[in-house]
Scaffold this motif. Structure first.
Motif: not given
Length: 652
Positions: A11-15
């Motif tokens: 899971x990634x939020x933006x960078x």
């Protein structure tokens, strides 16, 4: 069999990578604590399980037959419900099941060979057993009392504070007992007595639990394993917090010199845990053994109760062993002489006398709503006492409160630490340090320096406020719940700064581990008639004695009631003549279960005697497993003996 199985979840939020190819499994009966620095993905892991967050890739496998429920940070209730109704509203399914069970039991009284009804009754009984739902009305009463909600019982639940609403929601979830319960910082807004009740209920009813917490004693008392999330990776450690520290230390000692600072912190923490908790545990076990022995005498001779209560109270108050001449040489900061104060018609502090000296470290503890924060306001001269004398010397005080009044939302972090320009801060010991180098100790990256305070999270604001206090030239720190909204790594850093602080420290906290580690003296708010007691014991030792005193008080009431009853001529009471369905099933199954545990204990003991075996599994893990099995064994034997006494009483 796994109830929840996550494979290669990312899971990634933006960078920012939050989770990176992590694997996680939860099986029935496990109680797993999730720890790690704020923003590392603890809450995201729970949201992936509940479906609130969609992973970028990976596989989620959840048993479709189970119910998963999570304690909401901001619970929502139907309109116009009282507190009791809001709890009962969560239990409609359990109540319907109990009613169906009772209806079938009534039918079986005349149709006792109906196999379909017998099978259905057995299914319902198993369901009610699992959810501990045989006596819901009494359980509702108990949670109302233990979570201090009884006084709000008929009040509209939507008019309560956020913390009170969370307690209502938690009470309903505990009684409902979902197949898997997810808790995010459940001890927030709970005092130590509520936390003790929560721990007991979760263990006694064998909850399957995944929880986030910064309360290290709560983790140590409850967790069967610990999961740490760091840098997108997930690592699992067997046992509670103390076991996690031992295993973590072994890992860290093998890492490169870059990590020497972190190793030092963990060594210090592990050493304190080993030295402090082990010694206290031995003392408590000895006293508990004496207590249980005397408790048996108490039942046969109520005259022992008063003597035992006096002995425990004497031990609880303890005494200060510091030489009086040494005390007299220290600078006096505050002097309280028979002070009293009330708010409205509630007496909070009555006739309390104390002196606070240079380098004193005092924790103010006790149940919620008893006047602890009021005491801090007296020290800060924000409130005047109603009677008695309060005297403050000439010195500077640094104050940390939950509203973080020293911070302006419009200021950047650089504005706060370098208001006159430049890029360096002066520390309390006179050294100067680059502001980034200093804030790095409080886990802030460089890019945060130009952020405005208003955009920071509650935990980040707390870290900034505490970091700011340690740059001020002050003689005394006054802190109100300093560990709230902080993760465990930050609390460790805070503890190190406080232990090196050269002035006096006065703080309010419900964090038992934090209080044990930092405080040298306690001001205990008893919660009745304004009584405040001074004690020099470790907080957990004080609480252990307090628990024993409460049990003695109940025994005294029982003995008193028994004496009164024996003096009267009473109508005969209908006597129970057989075991209930649940008791009978336990009575039939426990002998075999006890034998199986005995066999397990023998296997573990053989492993501990064989270096090949315990080196392969890890001696800490094997010892922990032995401790867990012996605890289960004692519980089952005690339950069986209790049932045997009941059976014997029926035949006599």
């Amino acid at each position: 069999m796994a109830l929840i199985d996550l494979q290669n979840i990312s899971k990634q939020y933006d960078i920012k990578v939050i989770l990176k190819d992590v694997n996680f499994t939860l099986t029935q009966g496990q109680r797993i604590a999730v720890i790690g620095q704020n923003g590392q993905g603890k809450s995201t892991l729970l949201k992936v399980i509940t479906g609130e967050a969609e992973p970028d890739n990976g596989e989620i496998s959840i048993d479709k037959s189970i119910k998963i429920e999570m304690l909401a940070q901001q619970p929502k209730f139907k309109a116009n419900l009282s507190v009791r109704e809001a709890i009962e509203d969560q239990l409609t399914e359990l109540k319907a099941t109990k009613q169906e069970y009772e209806a079938i039991t009534e039918k079986l009284a005349t149709d006792y060979e109906n196999s379909e009804l017998i099978n259905r009754q057995s299914q319902l009984a198993t369901y009610l057993d699992f959810h501990n739902a045989w006596d819901l009305d009494n359980m509702i009463e108990r949670v109302l009392k233990e979570f201090r909600l009884k006084e709000y019982e008929t009040k509209d639940v939507n008019l309560l504070s956020g913390g009170e609403q969370r307690r209502v929601s938690l009470a309903g979830l505990l009684l409902k007992k979902p197949d898997v319960l997810l808790l995010d910082e459940p001890t927030n807004h709970l005092d130590v007595y509520m936390v003790e009740f929560l721990e007991t209920l979760l263990k006694k009813n064998n909850f399957t639990l995944l929880f986030i917490s910064h309360d290290r004693y709560f983790i140590d008392n409850l967790a069967t394993s610990v999961v740490e999330i760091e840098g997108g990776n997930l690592k699992k450690f067997n046992g509670g917090y103390s076991s996690y520290l031992e295993q973590k230390q072994q890992i860290l000692e093998n890492m490169q010199k870059d990590h020497q600072n972190m190793i030092r912190l963990f060594k210090r923490e592990a050493h304190w845990m080993q030295r402090g908790v082990t010694a206290r545990r031995k003392r408590n076990e000895r006293r508990k053994s004496e207590y249980l022995e005397l408790k048996q005498k108490v039942k046969s001779n109520p005259g022992h109760i008063k003597k035992m209560s006096l002995d425990l109270q004497r031990e609880q108050k303890s005494f200060n062993t510091e030489d009086t001449r040494t005390q007299n040489k220290k600078k006096m900061l505050f002097e309280l002489d028979d002070i009293s104060i009330s708010l409205g018609d509630k007496l909070l502090i009555k006739d309390f006398t104390a002196r606070i000296l240079q380098k004193d470290t005092i924790a103010i503890v006790g149940p919620n709503g008893t006047g602890k924060s009021t005491m801090l306001k007296i020290f800060m001269e924000k409130l005047k006492v109603d009677s008695g004398k309060f005297k403050k010397g000439e010195f500077k005080v640094g104050y940390f409160d939950q509203q973080r009044e020293m911070l302006s939302d419009d200021s950047t972090i650089m504005d706060i630490f370098c208001p006159m320009g430049g890029d360096s801060v002066e520390l309390q010991d006179g050294r100067t340090q680059h502001v980034y180098g200093y804030l790095k100790n409080f886990l802030f990256p460089r890019e945060y320096l130009n952020k405005k305070v208003g955009v920071l999270s509650g935990g980040e604001k707390n870290r900034i406020a505490l970091a700011y206090l340690f740059t001020q030239k002050i003689d005394c720190l006054v802190l109100d719940e300093p560990t709230n909204d902080l993760d465990i790594p930050t609390i460790n850093i805070l503890e190190e700064y406080l232990q090196n602080f050269q002035g006096a420290l006065i703080f309010v906290s419900h964090d038992r581990y934090f209080v044990d580690k930092i405080a040298k003296k306690l001001f205990v708010f008893k919660g009745s008639n304004g009584e405040v007691m001074e004690s020099f014991q470790p907080y957990t030792e004080y609480l252990e004695i307090d628990k024993e005193l409460r049990e003695l008080s109940l025994l005294e009431k029982e003995a008193s009631t028994k004496d009164i009853t024996e003096e009267k001529i009473v109508q005969p009471i209908k006597k129970q003549t057989k075991l209930s369905y649940k008791d009978q099933r336990d009575y039939d199954n426990l002998p075999q279960e006890i034998e199986e545990i005995e066999a397990k204990i023998e296997v573990i003991n053989n492993c501990l005697a064989d270096p090949t075996c315990y080196e392969q599994k890890g001696i800490v893990a094997v010892s922990k497993e032995l401790e867990e099995q012996e605890t289960i064994y004692e519980q089952k034997v005690e339950r069986f003996l209790e049932l045997e006494e009941m059976v014997e009483s029926f035949s006599s």
